[in-house]
Design a protein around this motif. Structure first.
Motif, mmCIF file in Angstrom:
data_model
loop_
_atom_site.group_PDB
_atom_site.id
_atom_site.type_symbol
_atom_site.label_atom_id
_atom_site.label_comp_id
_atom_site.label_asym_id
_atom_site.label_seq_id
_atom_site.Cartn_x
_atom_site.Cartn_y
_atom_site.Cartn_z
ATOM 1 N N GLY A 13 -7.792 -3.318 12.479
ATOM 2 C CA GLY A 13 -6.370 -3.624 12.494
ATOM 3 C C GLY A 13 -5.793 -3.584 13.894
ATOM 4 N N GLN A 36 -6.784 -6.698 15.782
ATOM 5 C CA GLN A 36 -5.970 -7.839 15.382
ATOM 6 C C GLN A 36 -4.587 -7.784 16.022
ATOM 7 N N ARG A 37 -4.047 -6.593 16.198
ATOM 8 C CA ARG A 37 -2.760 -6.446 16.883
ATOM 9 C C ARG A 37 -2.869 -6.870 18.345
ATOM 10 N N LEU A 65 -6.238 -12.292 8.682
ATOM 11 C CA LEU A 65 -6.447 -11.030 7.968
ATOM 12 C C LEU A 65 -7.745 -11.006 7.182
ATOM 13 N N LEU A 95 -10.075 -7.898 7.459
ATOM 14 C CA LEU A 95 -9.490 -6.572 7.272
ATOM 15 C C LEU A 95 -9.572 -6.146 5.813
ATOM 16 N N LEU A 116 -5.286 -2.482 5.336
ATOM 17 C CA LEU A 116 -4.909 -3.005 6.647
ATOM 18 C C LEU A 116 -4.235 -4.363 6.522
ATOM 19 N N ARG A 117 -4.638 -5.164 5.531
ATOM 20 C CA ARG A 117 -3.986 -6.453 5.343
ATOM 21 C C ARG A 117 -2.508 -6.270 5.038
ATOM 22 N N SER A 163 -0.633 -3.759 5.845
ATOM 23 C CA SER A 163 0.015 -3.266 7.057
ATOM 24 C C SER A 163 0.289 -4.403 8.030
ATOM 25 N N MET A 164 -0.682 -5.309 8.209
ATOM 26 C CA MET A 164 -0.504 -6.413 9.142
ATOM 27 C C MET A 164 0.505 -7.434 8.614
#
Length: 367
Positions: free
Chosen positions: A139, A142-143, A163, A166, A170-171, A173-174
């Motif tokens: 995650g 990815q950020r 995503l 992930l 985490l998906r 959250s993103m």
């Protein structure tokens, strides 16, 4: 701010039309999701926007600028776009800050550092600027990829299934991060996904694609309530289409139909004749005066009891089971009342079971 316009856009690979004469306008500042099964053309359409593919015909306009058309093509490096891929594509030997600054070398040092700092703050990674990618979670990586695109201050941000690598937590959250960043920046975002829950969760506009065609471009709720085609009705929300005959359409825009011995009034577009009745699980409720049905199977899913029903008035060969979110016993004879739905003309539309077969045997999109 920028919008995106397509006019009769075509991209072929051999005999396969990956994007089949698509015309649409995506409004500036929107969060748009391109949704559909594998091979539907959504990734190819995104690559056409990015300039990674050249159209065979048609035009693409970004804002007021024509970027692709007959005898005219603007390369990806000149389109002022950001792109976040499924793979993070981070340099392993560089720090987080170094990865973000990599594409900003043409800027003065002070401005470059300011952009890196702003991008890190926007994605909540300021405290990790000096870490290397191997020291980050999926995650967090990815950020960083997202921050790298934001630092370039693109007029449009393209997200290609970002995503997919992930886990479920985490998906979610993103997805929240994407919504927050979109609200904070106002940057137009175009998000490609095959997961309709992701698309509905983040986008204010969703384009549903199938076999290269843009079947419908609308707000998420409209896709559920008023699908424009049988494919959209079946794909979005695990809907079902039932073959019916419309006896008449009244002045209020309601279609009068019968399912077995039960008269039903449902809103729709059909004046009279053969039609599809589009229904979701939320449109059915158990009721003693309802439509006769048999419980074909039962399961427990996402905290709900789910039953798959066969409507007795419709031969099994004519329809897939209809979903009911309610406890039931396999083989039980029950009645269900229709409390929603939408009617579409049947015309030459494919059989309901055809979409299931095609989704398993669809061509793969080019990388």
């Amino acid at each position: 701010m920028a919008d995106i316009k397509f006019d009769k856009l075509l991209r072929q690979f051999g005999q396969t039309k990956a994007v089949d004469h698509v015309s649409a306008e995506l409004g500036s500042g929107r969060f748009v999701a391109l949704l559909g099964p594998s091979g539907c053309g959504k990734t190819t359409l995104l690559r056409l926007i990015a300039g990674l593919e050249r159209p065979d015909s048609g035009t693409i306009t970004l804002g007021e600028e024509l970027v692709a058309g007959p005898g005219h093509f603007v390369g990806p490096e000149k389109r002022r776009l950001g792109m976040v891929f499924q793979s993070y594509a981070l340099w392993p030997h560089m720090t987080v800050a170094g990865n973000i600054a990599f594409g900003l070398n043409q800027l003065p040092r002070v401005e470059r550092d300011a952009r890196v700092s702003d991008a890190l703050r926007m994605v909540g990674m300021s405290a990790m600027a000096d870490r290397k990618p191997h020291a980050l979670s999926g995650g967090q990586r990815q950020r960083v990829a997202l921050a790298r695109s934001l630092a370039a201050q693109p007029r449009i941000l393209l997200l290609d299934e970002p995503l997919a690598n992930l886990d479920a937590h985490l998906r979610q959250s993103m997805l929240a991060e994407f919504r927050r960043i979109h609200a904070a920046t106002g940057c137009m975002m175009v998000f490609v996904t095959h997961d309709q829950n992701e698309a509905m969760a983040v986008a204010d506009t969703v384009g549903v694609m199938d076999r290269g065609r843009l079947e419908q471009l609308a707000a998420p709720m409209e896709l559920f309530d008023r699908p424009a085609s049988p494919m959209v009705a079946r794909f979005v929300g695990h809907g079902r289409t039932l073959p019916v005959q419309v006896a008449q359409r009244d002045t209020d825009g309601n279609c009068h139909i019968r399912i077995g011995d039960v008269p039903v009034v449902v809103p729709g577009l059909v004046a009279r004749g053969p039609a599809w009745l589009c229904v979701h699980a939320r449109d059915l409720v158990i009721g003693s005066e309802g439509i006769a049905a048999t419980v074909a199977s039962v399961r427990f899913e996402d905290g709900y009891h789910v039953a798959e029903l066969l409507l007795d008035a419709l031969p099994e060969a004519d329809t897939l089971p209809v979903r009911l979110d309610s406890p039931a016993k396999q083989g039980e004879a029950i009645r269900v009342r229709l409390r929603g739905g939408w009617v579409l003309p049947r015309g030459g539309a494919a059989h309901p079971k055809a979409d299931v077969a095609m989704s398993a045997d669809r061509h793969r999109e080019p990388a």
